[in-house]
Design a protein around this motif. Structure first.
Motif, PDB file in Angstrom:
ATOM      1  N   GLY A 342       1.152  -1.220   0.151  1.00  0.00           N
ATOM      2  CA  GLY A 342       0.283  -0.133   0.170  1.00  0.00           C
ATOM      3  C   GLY A 342       0.871   1.737  -0.045  1.00  0.00           C
ATOM      4  N   LYS A 343       1.612   0.855  -0.093  1.00  0.00           N
ATOM      5  CA  LYS A 343       3.176   2.721  -0.175  1.00  0.00           C
ATOM      6  C   LYS A 343       3.542   2.981  -1.750  1.00  0.00           C
ATOM      7  CE  LYS A 343       3.715   1.962   4.639  1.00  0.00           C
ATOM      8  NZ  LYS A 343       2.894   3.227   5.377  1.00  0.00           N
ATOM      9  N   LEU A 344       3.946   3.530  -1.941  1.00  0.00           N
ATOM     10  CA  LEU A 344       4.797   3.873  -3.172  1.00  0.00           C
ATOM     11  C   LEU A 344       6.352   3.672  -2.489  1.00  0.00           C
ATOM     12  CD1 LEU A 344       3.015   6.758  -5.019  1.00  0.00           C
ATOM     13  CD2 LEU A 344       2.717   4.519  -5.059  1.00  0.00           C
ATOM     14  N   LEU A 345       7.012   3.731  -3.468  1.00  0.00           N
ATOM     15  CA  LEU A 345       8.377   3.403  -3.432  1.00  0.00           C
ATOM     16  C   LEU A 345       9.186   4.094  -4.054  1.00  0.00           C
ATOM     17  CD1 LEU A 345       8.926  -0.930  -2.551  1.00  0.00           C
ATOM     18  CD2 LEU A 345       8.262   1.248  -1.432  1.00  0.00           C
ATOM     19  N   ILE A 346      10.833   4.802  -2.929  1.00  0.00           N
ATOM     20  CA  ILE A 346      11.482   5.384  -3.659  1.00  0.00           C
ATOM     21  C   ILE A 346      13.135   5.038  -4.339  1.00  0.00           C
ATOM     22  CG2 ILE A 346      12.115   6.712  -2.205  1.00  0.00           C
ATOM     23  CD1 ILE A 346      12.576   9.574  -4.403  1.00  0.00           C
ATOM     24  N   ASP A 347      13.787   4.766  -4.660  1.00  0.00           N
ATOM     25  CA  ASP A 347      15.206   3.950  -5.048  1.00  0.00           C
ATOM     26  C   ASP A 347      15.781   4.528  -6.206  1.00  0.00           C
ATOM     27  OD1 ASP A 347      16.768   1.864  -4.377  1.00  0.00           O
ATOM     28  OD2 ASP A 347      15.856   1.203  -6.001  1.00  0.00           O
ATOM     29  N   SER A 348      16.528   6.130  -5.882  1.00  0.00           N
ATOM     30  CA  SER A 348      17.381   6.717  -6.564  1.00  0.00           C
ATOM     31  C   SER A 348      18.875   6.768  -6.807  1.00  0.00           C
ATOM     32  CB  SER A 348      17.128   8.045  -5.820  1.00  0.00           C
ATOM     33  OG  SER A 348      17.636   8.249  -5.255  1.00  0.00           O
ATOM     34  N   THR A 352      19.776   9.698   0.919  1.00  0.00           N
ATOM     35  CA  THR A 352      19.565  10.598   1.737  1.00  0.00           C
ATOM     36  C   THR A 352      18.320  11.274   1.333  1.00  0.00           C
ATOM     37  OG1 THR A 352      22.088  11.098   2.205  1.00  0.00           O
ATOM     38  CG2 THR A 352      20.659  12.685   2.182  1.00  0.00           C
ATOM     39  N   LEU A 353      18.495  11.302  -0.355  1.00  0.00           N
ATOM     40  CA  LEU A 353      17.379  11.802  -1.080  1.00  0.00           C
ATOM     41  C   LEU A 353      16.269  11.204  -1.054  1.00  0.00           C
ATOM     42  CD1 LEU A 353      17.349  13.986  -4.696  1.00  0.00           C
ATOM     43  CD2 LEU A 353      15.211  11.623  -3.763  1.00  0.00           C
ATOM     44  N   ASP A 354      16.229  10.024  -0.518  1.00  0.00           N
ATOM     45  CA  ASP A 354      14.984   8.647  -0.517  1.00  0.00           C
ATOM     46  C   ASP A 354      14.466   9.354   0.958  1.00  0.00           C
ATOM     47  OD1 ASP A 354      15.904   8.548  -3.363  1.00  0.00           O
ATOM     48  OD2 ASP A 354      17.133   6.095  -2.215  1.00  0.00           O
ATOM     49  N   GLY A 359       7.003  10.756   2.500  1.00  0.00           N
ATOM     50  CA  GLY A 359       5.946  11.582   3.394  1.00  0.00           C
ATOM     51  C   GLY A 359       5.062  11.117   2.408  1.00  0.00           C
ATOM     52  N   LEU A 360       3.782  12.157   2.639  1.00  0.00           N
ATOM     53  CA  LEU A 360       2.113  11.961   1.611  1.00  0.00           C
ATOM     54  C   LEU A 360       2.917  12.626   0.124  1.00  0.00           C
ATOM     55  CD1 LEU A 360      -0.336  12.286   4.076  1.00  0.00           C
ATOM     56  CD2 LEU A 360       0.329  10.452   2.953  1.00  0.00           C
ATOM     57  N   ILE A 361       2.088  11.771  -0.968  1.00  0.00           N
ATOM     58  CA  ILE A 361       2.302  12.682  -1.957  1.00  0.00           C
ATOM     59  C   ILE A 361       0.744  12.904  -2.829  1.00  0.00           C
ATOM     60  CG2 ILE A 361       3.310  10.399  -3.245  1.00  0.00           C
ATOM     61  CD1 ILE A 361       4.983  12.321  -5.178  1.00  0.00           C
ATOM     62  N   LEU A 372      -4.055  10.293  -1.723  1.00  0.00           N
ATOM     63  CA  LEU A 372      -2.721  10.899  -1.204  1.00  0.00           C
ATOM     64  C   LEU A 372      -1.969   9.077  -0.276  1.00  0.00           C
ATOM     65  CD1 LEU A 372      -3.623  13.694   1.736  1.00  0.00           C
ATOM     66  CD2 LEU A 372      -1.755  13.765  -0.572  1.00  0.00           C
ATOM     67  N   CYS A 373      -1.463   9.215  -1.047  1.00  0.00           N
ATOM     68  CA  CYS A 373      -0.194   8.258  -0.944  1.00  0.00           C
ATOM     69  C   CYS A 373       1.264   8.130  -0.153  1.00  0.00           C
ATOM     70  CB  CYS A 373      -0.146   7.556  -2.344  1.00  0.00           C
ATOM     71  SG  CYS A 373      -1.783   6.317  -3.280  1.00  0.00           S
ATOM     72  N   ASP A 374       1.552   7.384   0.116  1.00  0.00           N
ATOM     73  CA  ASP A 374       2.852   7.820   1.626  1.00  0.00           C
ATOM     74  C   ASP A 374       3.808   7.296   0.531  1.00  0.00           C
ATOM     75  OD1 ASP A 374       4.206   8.225   3.621  1.00  0.00           O
ATOM     76  OD2 ASP A 374       3.339   5.893   4.794  1.00  0.00           O
ATOM     77  N   LEU A 375       4.864   7.684   0.190  1.00  0.00           N
ATOM     78  CA  LEU A 375       6.162   7.239  -0.609  1.00  0.00           C
ATOM     79  C   LEU A 375       6.993   7.451   0.944  1.00  0.00           C
ATOM     80  CD1 LEU A 375       7.986   8.214  -3.063  1.00  0.00           C
ATOM     81  CD2 LEU A 375       8.372   9.814  -2.234  1.00  0.00           C
ATOM     82  N   VAL A 376       7.587   5.832   0.526  1.00  0.00           N
ATOM     83  CA  VAL A 376       8.430   6.104   1.694  1.00  0.00           C
ATOM     84  C   VAL A 376      10.117   4.807   0.721  1.00  0.00           C
ATOM     85  CG1 VAL A 376       6.989   5.183   2.867  1.00  0.00           C
ATOM     86  CG2 VAL A 376       7.650   3.075   1.655  1.00  0.00           C
TER      87      VAL A 376
END
Length: 380
Positions: A342-348, A352-354, A359-361, A372-376
């Protein structure tokens, strides 16, 4: 307690094609166009991130590693004790090297195979495992361009968490997961889909292992016209608009009357096309002086990634420059429902940036409709 025995392999070519707007890194001629410094910034860096996440556990594991860029160079910089394989990889390794190393791992009775690469690397691993020991435990560190398979951790830190848990004697489920790779024939027909290439048994924790990428859904095809109409109203005329890769984005661009590339980054100001299939350098140049960048990216069904899967042209440096407010994910509610955690993922690739961008986006999911979804970085 018995020490865990792990075979670690790095495909140093993995991910090379991403910033160059290639759809994979299978073309080894790419290696001739990049300096050795690139390796330290990508596939080897991803493996270093994995080692860092292991913490003290990295010293409590018996490592078997091929020499040079396929693994030995990483551990030399990490000051970690390891044994090298008897097989010596070529200077620019290929699938032949990967298969030979995996065969030696299995012959040496490692408890776990860890490999850094993409779907092509996973397919090579799966072929050897299927022939020699289908029950062999394996885990992927995501370092490629195309990562459709369900055998990868969601990022290098998650892979480190899993292996550290095993080293501590934690009990984890062992589950069979699919290896999939981009279907090149379907791509030529304008469809983005993957084909089954085999399976691997992975140590499973739902927080840390990504799902197999979902294909397009009927509901998504039906609602794309509404999203396109909303974007026409929403985006200011002065804005520099960037559409990321994927069929959803291509369909939206087509509905808006814009040119498109199925797996590329396309850049516009209003209806003026500035670039199609832009690589990292071109994208950075176009957005350097953009007063109001709007970057639209699709959410990967099943997985939840919005950064770090097939869109490496959007580098962490560029993300720093444009800021989080420039990012506008797009997905139907049906696609969001396929994301198990149920969460969006960031893996740049920049931890540090990730972590800062968590937070909510808002996610655009219909006409004048956002959720609104939670970006984690790591789901709790």
């Amino acid at each position: 307690m018995r020490r865990l025995k792990v075979g670690l392999l790095v495909n140093p070519l993995a991910g090379m094609g991403g910033p160059l707007a290639q759809k994979g890194s299978d073309n080894l001629s790419l290696a001739n166009n990049l300096s050795a410094n690139f390796f330290a910034l990508h596939a080897l860096k991803r493996t270093q991130d994995f080692c860092n996440a292991l913490g003290e556990a990295v010293h409590n594991i018996d490592w078997l590693v091929p020499s040079g860029l396929m693994g030995g160079d990483v551990f030399a910089h990490q000051n970690v004790s390891f044994k090298t394989t008897s097989f010596i990889p070529h200077k620019i390794p290929s699938a032949v090297d990967t298969r030979a190393v995996i065969a030696e791992f299995i012959g040496s009775n490692v408890d776990l195979i860890v490999f850094a690469g993409g779907d092509g690397t996973a397919a090579d691993v799966a072929r050897v495992v299927a022939d020699l020991n289908p029950a062999q435990l394996a885990l992927g560190i995501p370092a490629g361009v195309k990562i459709h398979s369900g055998v990868f951790a969601i990022n290098p830190a998650a892979a480190g968490e899993l292996v550290a848990a095993l080293a501590r004697g934690a009990v984890l489920n062992a589950e069979s997961a699919q290896v999939r790779d981009l279907d090149e024939l379907a791509l030529k027909q304008g469809r983005v889909t993957s084909q089954y290439m085999g399976s691997l048994v992975v140590p499973f924790d739902g927080r840390f292992i990504q799902s197999v990428k979902q294909g397009g859904l009927v509901a998504e095809e039906l609602i794309v016209a509404d999203i396109a109409a909303y974007l026409i109203e929403l985006v200011p005329d002065r804005a520099t608009i960037v559409f990321g890769p994927g069929k959803t984005m291509a369909d939206i661009q087509q509905q808006m009357g814009l040119a498109f590339t199925l797996l590329g980054f396309d850049v516009f100001i209003k209806n003026q096309c500035l670039a199609l299939d832009a690589d990292a350098a071109k994208l950075s140049a176009l957005l350097l002086d953009a007063s109001e960048p709007w970057v639209f990216l699709t959410v990967i069904g099943g997985q939840g990634h919005i950064i770090g899967r097939g869109n490496q042209q959007l580098t962490s440096k560029l993300l720093h420059n444009i800021g989080r407010r420039a990012l506008h994910p797009i997905a139907t509610k049906e696609k969001l429902a396929t994301i198990g955690h149920g969460k969006l993922l960031i893996d740049s690739g920049d931890k540090t940036l990730d972590e800062q961008w968590q937070g909510l986006i808002p996610v655009i999911c219909g006409y004048r409709e956002q959720v609104l979804c939670d970006l984690v970085y790591l789901p709790a």
